[in-house]
Write a protein that holds these residues in place. Structure first.
Motif, PDB file in Angstrom:
ATOM      1  N   GLU A  37       0.808  -1.330  -0.004  1.00  0.00           N
ATOM      2  CA  GLU A  37      -0.014   0.059   0.058  1.00  0.00           C
ATOM      3  C   GLU A  37       0.802   1.360  -0.006  1.00  0.00           C
ATOM      4  OE1 GLU A  37      -2.702  -0.229   3.246  1.00  0.00           O
ATOM      5  OE2 GLU A  37      -3.868  -1.931   2.578  1.00  0.00           O
ATOM      6  N   ASP A  39      -0.238   4.663  -0.295  1.00  0.00           N
ATOM      7  CA  ASP A  39      -1.009   5.827   0.314  1.00  0.00           C
ATOM      8  C   ASP A  39      -2.531   5.147   0.509  1.00  0.00           C
ATOM      9  OD1 ASP A  39      -2.170   6.392  -2.213  1.00  0.00           O
ATOM     10  OD2 ASP A  39      -0.712   7.730  -2.489  1.00  0.00           O
ATOM     11  N   ARG A  40      -3.194   6.003   0.821  1.00  0.00           N
ATOM     12  CA  ARG A  40      -4.626   5.529   0.993  1.00  0.00           C
ATOM     13  C   ARG A  40      -5.592   5.385  -0.487  1.00  0.00           C
ATOM     14  NH1 ARG A  40      -7.517   9.532   5.185  1.00  0.00           N
ATOM     15  NH2 ARG A  40      -9.176   8.053   4.860  1.00  0.00           N
ATOM     16  N   THR A  41      -4.710   5.867  -1.371  1.00  0.00           N
ATOM     17  CA  THR A  41      -5.307   5.843  -2.716  1.00  0.00           C
ATOM     18  C   THR A  41      -4.746   4.690  -3.595  1.00  0.00           C
ATOM     19  OG1 THR A  41      -5.956   8.194  -2.742  1.00  0.00           O
ATOM     20  CG2 THR A  41      -5.832   7.108  -4.995  1.00  0.00           C
TER      21      THR A  41
END
Length: 286
Positions: A37, A39-41
């Motif tokens: 992952e 980042d959050r996107t």
């Protein structure tokens, strides 16, 4: 597992013959998954599954699959939108598989956008993609596709459910060695494109009544779809729409082919009745 990263890896290795004879050789497999992952996107990863030969996995009761899939990918999620980039490599383990006809997919790009409902419920969506599919002995495909759609649901005060839609699909192909459907000994190559509009309306009237401890549902359904004929061109390879499914779950689909390469043209009217009994404890028939 590391921070933001999850991975698994396993494999096998042996020195034995493939057919029980005296010609021993090194045999094995490797399988792994990686997910990171960013980042959050955005997130990305890899899926690895390779074998030294066609029978090793079945001989040692490791896996019974007949096609091994290897994938590199990056994907992002934001609001109602989704974007991804993929690359695929396949290893066929059946005796009839021809490595020359097995495609290498690099890249496969997809973007899906779903807008917020407007004041009266209308909603826009956009689906776009780029596909490059290469074979060492067979059809090579480069496809750029896009579909823009507007949809408006509406429920009347009497319980009737309407759904109006309009869409425009555009597809462009650059392909080599496409087998001619009229003459299997002949191949076609070159550029081709398709512009395919569709419009239609669905109508439903869901009705329900209590029958003892059961609820009976009866829902007549009618849909009208308008579209032009003759949009499937011979120079367009058919990679993802080989099957045409016609059953109760696909009767009202706007395109009953499984993918993008073929469209279902022409005007048509679909109608049916959805009915069932639903019990208080969760049992049902439909």
């Amino acid at each position: 597992r590391m921070r933001g990263t999850v991975y698994t890896l396993d494999g096998s290795l042996t020195y034995a013959s493939k057919d029980g004879g005296e010609n021993d050789t090194t045999r094995g497999h490797i399988r792994g998954d990686l997910l990171h992952e960013f980042d959050r996107t955005w997130r990305g990863g890899a899926e690895l599954f390779l074998s030294t030969d066609d029978t090793h996995l079945r001989r040692y009761d490791i896996d019974s699959t007949d096609t091994l899939e290897n994938r590199l990918y990056v994907e992002g999620f934001r609001g109602r939108s989704y974007a991804s980039a993929n690359a695929y490599y396949f290893q066929g383990l059946r005796s009839s598989d021809d490595p020359g006809n097995t495609p290498i997919v690099l890249p496969k790009l997809d973007y899906n956008y779903l807008g917020e409902p407007a004041r009266f419920g209308g909603q826009w969506s956009v689906d776009a993609g780029l596909l490059t599919l290469t074979r060492t002995d067979g059809t090579n495909t480069r496809r750029l596709s896009g579909n823009t759609q507007w949809e408006l649901p509406h429920t009347t005060r009497h319980g009737e459910v309407f759904r109006v839609f309009a869409s425009l699909r555009t597809d462009a192909y650059l392909a080599n060695d496409v087998i001619d459907s009229d003459d299997p000994n002949r191949t076609l190559s070159g550029f081709s494109y398709r512009v395919f509009p569709q419009a239609g309306v669905d109508w439903r009237l869901p009705l329900a009544r209590k029958v003892g401890r059961l609820t009976q549902i009866a829902e007549p359904i009618v849909s009208v779809i308008l579209a032009p004929d003759g949009k499937n061109i011979d120079r367009m390879p058919n990679e993802d729409s080989v099957s045409f499914e016609f059953h109760d779950t696909s009767l009202f689909s706007r395109n009953r082919f499984g993918g993008i390469d073929r469209v279902e043209g022409g005007p048509r009217i679909n109608y049916g009745l959805n009915s069932g009994f639903f019990g208080l404890n969760g049992g049902f028939s439909s």
